[in-house]
Design a protein around this motif. Structure first.
Motif, PDB file in Angstrom:
ATOM      1  N   ASN A  60       1.060  -1.165   0.057  1.00  0.00           N
ATOM      2  CA  ASN A  60       0.030   0.071   0.069  1.00  0.00           C
ATOM      3  C   ASN A  60       0.790   1.122  -0.111  1.00  0.00           C
ATOM      4  O   ASN A  60       1.643   1.255   1.061  1.00  0.00           O
ATOM      5  CB  ASN A  60      -1.120  -0.065   1.182  1.00  0.00           C
ATOM      6  CG  ASN A  60      -1.991   1.089   1.254  1.00  0.00           C
ATOM      7  OD1 ASN A  60      -1.900   2.115   0.448  1.00  0.00           O
ATOM      8  ND2 ASN A  60      -2.990   1.101   2.275  1.00  0.00           N
ATOM      9  N   LEU A  61       0.690   2.120  -1.085  1.00  0.00           N
ATOM     10  CA  LEU A  61       1.378   3.274  -1.226  1.00  0.00           C
ATOM     11  C   LEU A  61       0.826   4.589  -0.808  1.00  0.00           C
ATOM     12  O   LEU A  61       1.343   5.714  -1.017  1.00  0.00           O
ATOM     13  CB  LEU A  61       2.118   3.475  -2.487  1.00  0.00           C
ATOM     14  CG  LEU A  61       3.418   2.632  -2.971  1.00  0.00           C
ATOM     15  CD1 LEU A  61       3.664   2.700  -4.193  1.00  0.00           C
ATOM     16  CD2 LEU A  61       4.234   2.844  -2.004  1.00  0.00           C
ATOM     17  N   SER A  62      -0.782   4.511  -0.697  1.00  0.00           N
ATOM     18  CA  SER A  62      -1.534   5.553  -0.231  1.00  0.00           C
ATOM     19  C   SER A  62      -1.057   6.161   0.863  1.00  0.00           C
ATOM     20  O   SER A  62      -0.511   5.939   1.869  1.00  0.00           O
ATOM     21  CB  SER A  62      -2.742   4.901  -0.251  1.00  0.00           C
ATOM     22  OG  SER A  62      -2.985   4.232  -1.274  1.00  0.00           O
ATOM     23  N   GLY A  63      -1.291   7.581   0.826  1.00  0.00           N
ATOM     24  CA  GLY A  63      -1.427   8.424   2.249  1.00  0.00           C
ATOM     25  C   GLY A  63      -2.533   8.386   2.927  1.00  0.00           C
ATOM     26  O   GLY A  63      -3.326   7.508   2.963  1.00  0.00           O
ATOM     27  N   PHE A 102       2.490   9.821  -9.167  1.00  0.00           N
ATOM     28  CA  PHE A 102       1.867  10.916  -8.743  1.00  0.00           C
ATOM     29  C   PHE A 102       0.283  10.543  -8.546  1.00  0.00           C
ATOM     30  O   PHE A 102      -0.181   9.636  -8.848  1.00  0.00           O
ATOM     31  CB  PHE A 102       1.667  11.690 -10.227  1.00  0.00           C
ATOM     32  CG  PHE A 102       2.960  12.334 -10.621  1.00  0.00           C
ATOM     33  CD1 PHE A 102       3.568  13.595 -10.131  1.00  0.00           C
ATOM     34  CD2 PHE A 102       3.651  11.582 -11.501  1.00  0.00           C
ATOM     35  CE1 PHE A 102       4.854  14.052 -10.483  1.00  0.00           C
ATOM     36  CE2 PHE A 102       4.900  11.825 -12.058  1.00  0.00           C
ATOM     37  CZ  PHE A 102       5.505  13.223 -11.553  1.00  0.00           C
ATOM     38  N   ASP A 103      -0.209  11.227  -7.522  1.00  0.00           N
ATOM     39  CA  ASP A 103      -1.842  10.919  -7.441  1.00  0.00           C
ATOM     40  C   ASP A 103      -2.517  12.222  -7.090  1.00  0.00           C
ATOM     41  O   ASP A 103      -1.950  13.288  -6.838  1.00  0.00           O
ATOM     42  CB  ASP A 103      -1.865   9.952  -6.262  1.00  0.00           C
ATOM     43  CG  ASP A 103      -1.620  10.670  -4.690  1.00  0.00           C
ATOM     44  OD1 ASP A 103      -1.970  11.857  -4.710  1.00  0.00           O
ATOM     45  OD2 ASP A 103      -1.333   9.868  -3.924  1.00  0.00           O
ATOM     46  N   ILE A 104      -3.880  12.260  -7.328  1.00  0.00           N
ATOM     47  CA  ILE A 104      -4.705  13.366  -7.121  1.00  0.00           C
ATOM     48  C   ILE A 104      -5.567  12.809  -5.806  1.00  0.00           C
ATOM     49  O   ILE A 104      -6.270  11.619  -5.855  1.00  0.00           O
ATOM     50  CB  ILE A 104      -5.786  13.688  -8.079  1.00  0.00           C
ATOM     51  CG1 ILE A 104      -4.908  13.767  -9.557  1.00  0.00           C
ATOM     52  CG2 ILE A 104      -6.640  14.834  -7.975  1.00  0.00           C
ATOM     53  CD1 ILE A 104      -5.772  13.317 -10.800  1.00  0.00           C
ATOM     54  N   ARG A 157       5.571  11.085  -5.092  1.00  0.00           N
ATOM     55  CA  ARG A 157       6.825  10.187  -4.355  1.00  0.00           C
ATOM     56  C   ARG A 157       7.598   9.528  -5.472  1.00  0.00           C
ATOM     57  O   ARG A 157       7.193   9.139  -6.439  1.00  0.00           O
ATOM     58  CB  ARG A 157       6.243   9.496  -3.103  1.00  0.00           C
ATOM     59  CG  ARG A 157       5.443   8.233  -3.461  1.00  0.00           C
ATOM     60  CD  ARG A 157       4.828   7.588  -2.629  1.00  0.00           C
ATOM     61  NE  ARG A 157       5.715   7.252  -1.224  1.00  0.00           N
ATOM     62  CZ  ARG A 157       5.296   6.579  -0.331  1.00  0.00           C
ATOM     63  NH1 ARG A 157       4.026   6.016  -0.214  1.00  0.00           N
ATOM     64  NH2 ARG A 157       5.900   6.253   0.543  1.00  0.00           N
ATOM     65  N   TYR A 158       8.968   9.147  -5.177  1.00  0.00           N
ATOM     66  CA  TYR A 158       9.519   8.338  -6.104  1.00  0.00           C
ATOM     67  C   TYR A 158      10.285   7.229  -5.231  1.00  0.00           C
ATOM     68  O   TYR A 158      10.698   7.182  -3.971  1.00  0.00           O
ATOM     69  CB  TYR A 158      10.694   9.309  -6.730  1.00  0.00           C
ATOM     70  CG  TYR A 158      11.718   9.860  -5.723  1.00  0.00           C
ATOM     71  CD1 TYR A 158      12.872   9.289  -5.497  1.00  0.00           C
ATOM     72  CD2 TYR A 158      11.365  10.959  -5.200  1.00  0.00           C
ATOM     73  CE1 TYR A 158      13.925   9.687  -4.801  1.00  0.00           C
ATOM     74  CE2 TYR A 158      12.377  11.552  -4.393  1.00  0.00           C
ATOM     75  CZ  TYR A 158      13.714  10.906  -3.922  1.00  0.00           C
ATOM     76  OH  TYR A 158      14.546  11.414  -3.137  1.00  0.00           O
ATOM     77  N   SER A 176       5.309  14.372  -1.256  1.00  0.00           N
ATOM     78  CA  SER A 176       5.440  15.818  -1.182  1.00  0.00           C
ATOM     79  C   SER A 176       4.427  16.371  -2.235  1.00  0.00           C
ATOM     80  O   SER A 176       3.996  15.603  -3.225  1.00  0.00           O
ATOM     81  CB  SER A 176       6.824  16.070  -1.958  1.00  0.00           C
ATOM     82  OG  SER A 176       7.730  15.456  -0.808  1.00  0.00           O
ATOM     83  N   LYS A 177       3.923  17.503  -1.837  1.00  0.00           N
ATOM     84  CA  LYS A 177       2.822  18.110  -2.561  1.00  0.00           C
ATOM     85  C   LYS A 177       3.462  18.976  -3.770  1.00  0.00           C
ATOM     86  O   LYS A 177       4.510  19.663  -3.684  1.00  0.00           O
ATOM     87  CB  LYS A 177       2.269  19.151  -1.753  1.00  0.00           C
ATOM     88  CG  LYS A 177       0.871  19.918  -2.338  1.00  0.00           C
ATOM     89  CD  LYS A 177       0.387  21.029  -1.322  1.00  0.00           C
ATOM     90  CE  LYS A 177      -0.004  20.392  -0.251  1.00  0.00           C
ATOM     91  NZ  LYS A 177      -0.603  21.264   0.677  1.00  0.00           N
TER      92      LYS A 177
END
Length: 244
Positions: free
Chosen positions: A50-53, A73-75, A84-85, A96-97
């Protein structure tokens, strides 16, 4: 890939070391990914990471950092775009935003400029405004630039000389194209003959030229290709034989 719900989006990515990554966005708005390190392995690992914030995710895009590491990238639900990378296998930077676009974003698409810096395209919902942003240096992003209005989809691909070429489906369901010059400016949009287009994709051919594939309103697939690397475009689309 193990998860908890219905899949809404999948995006594959090949890493510079030859490993294969697969990302998915579930209906629960969480992001998972798996990575296959050995090209001779038949299956991906079963459990996804899970990579979600903390926010619900509306869309994702995958690209490369300037060092050729995967970048995600996500919205989120507040229309803020994060990134994030991957630092090492299994290790990712913190979220990061990217500067708030202050729009109801419906689509994002990632790419790299001629010098390899990451960039991102975004389409807002109400007027179909297409925006573009790129990194000024690693970790720092510039400002959003308005490219065009009444856009239904945007994709991009690099020319043989490295310069980005963007393709949009406009309000008339036709494809138009613009190229980012080495000074960072974009050329005027030029139409590619055709109409009734529902979806478009861009890839590099073996000789370095760009090939465009489109899905027509008749559910048939067509393609066109540059007349050589960095070349012009023919005045017709060719059908790909197959099943409707």
């Amino acid at each position: 890939i193990n998860g908890y719900g219905t899949v809404k989006q999948i995006v594959p990515k090949c890493s510079h070391d030859g490993s294969t990554l697969l990302f998915k966005r579930e209906a629960s708005e969480y992001i998972y990914y798996v990575e296959r390190h050995n090209i001779y392995d038949y299956d991906f690992p079963f459990n996804g990471v899970n990579l979600s914030g903390d926010e619900s995710i509306k869309g994702i895009a995958i690209g490369n950092t300037q060092d050729h590491n995967p970048i995600l990238f996500d919205i989120d639900r507040n229309n803020v775009i994060y990134w994030r990378y991957q630092v090492l296998h299994g290790n990712w930077s913190n979220w990061s935003k990217i500067g708030n676009i202050n729009k109801q974003v419906t689509q994002i698409y990632s790419g790299n400029t001629s010098n390899g810096t990451p960039c991102l395209f975004a389409i807002e919902m109400n007027n179909g405004e297409a925006y573009f942003i790129q990194q000024n240096n690693p970790g720092n992003w510039g400002n959003w630039i308005l490219l065009e209005q009444n856009v239904k989809q945007i994709v991009a691909c690099n020319n043989s000389d490295g310069c980005l070429q963007a393709f949009i489906i406009d309000q008339y369901n036709a494809v138009q194209s613009s190229k980012q010059e080495t000074n960072g400016n974009w050329t005027q949009w030029h139409p590619l003959n055709g109409g009734g287009i529902k979806q478009v994709a861009a890839v590099n051919a073996s000789n370095g030229s760009i090939a465009i594939f489109e899905l027509g309103s008749n559910k048939a697939v067509y393609y066109t290709q540059q007349a050589g690397p960095n070349g012009g475009w023919p005045q017709h689309w060719l059908p790909l034989n197959g099943h409707n």
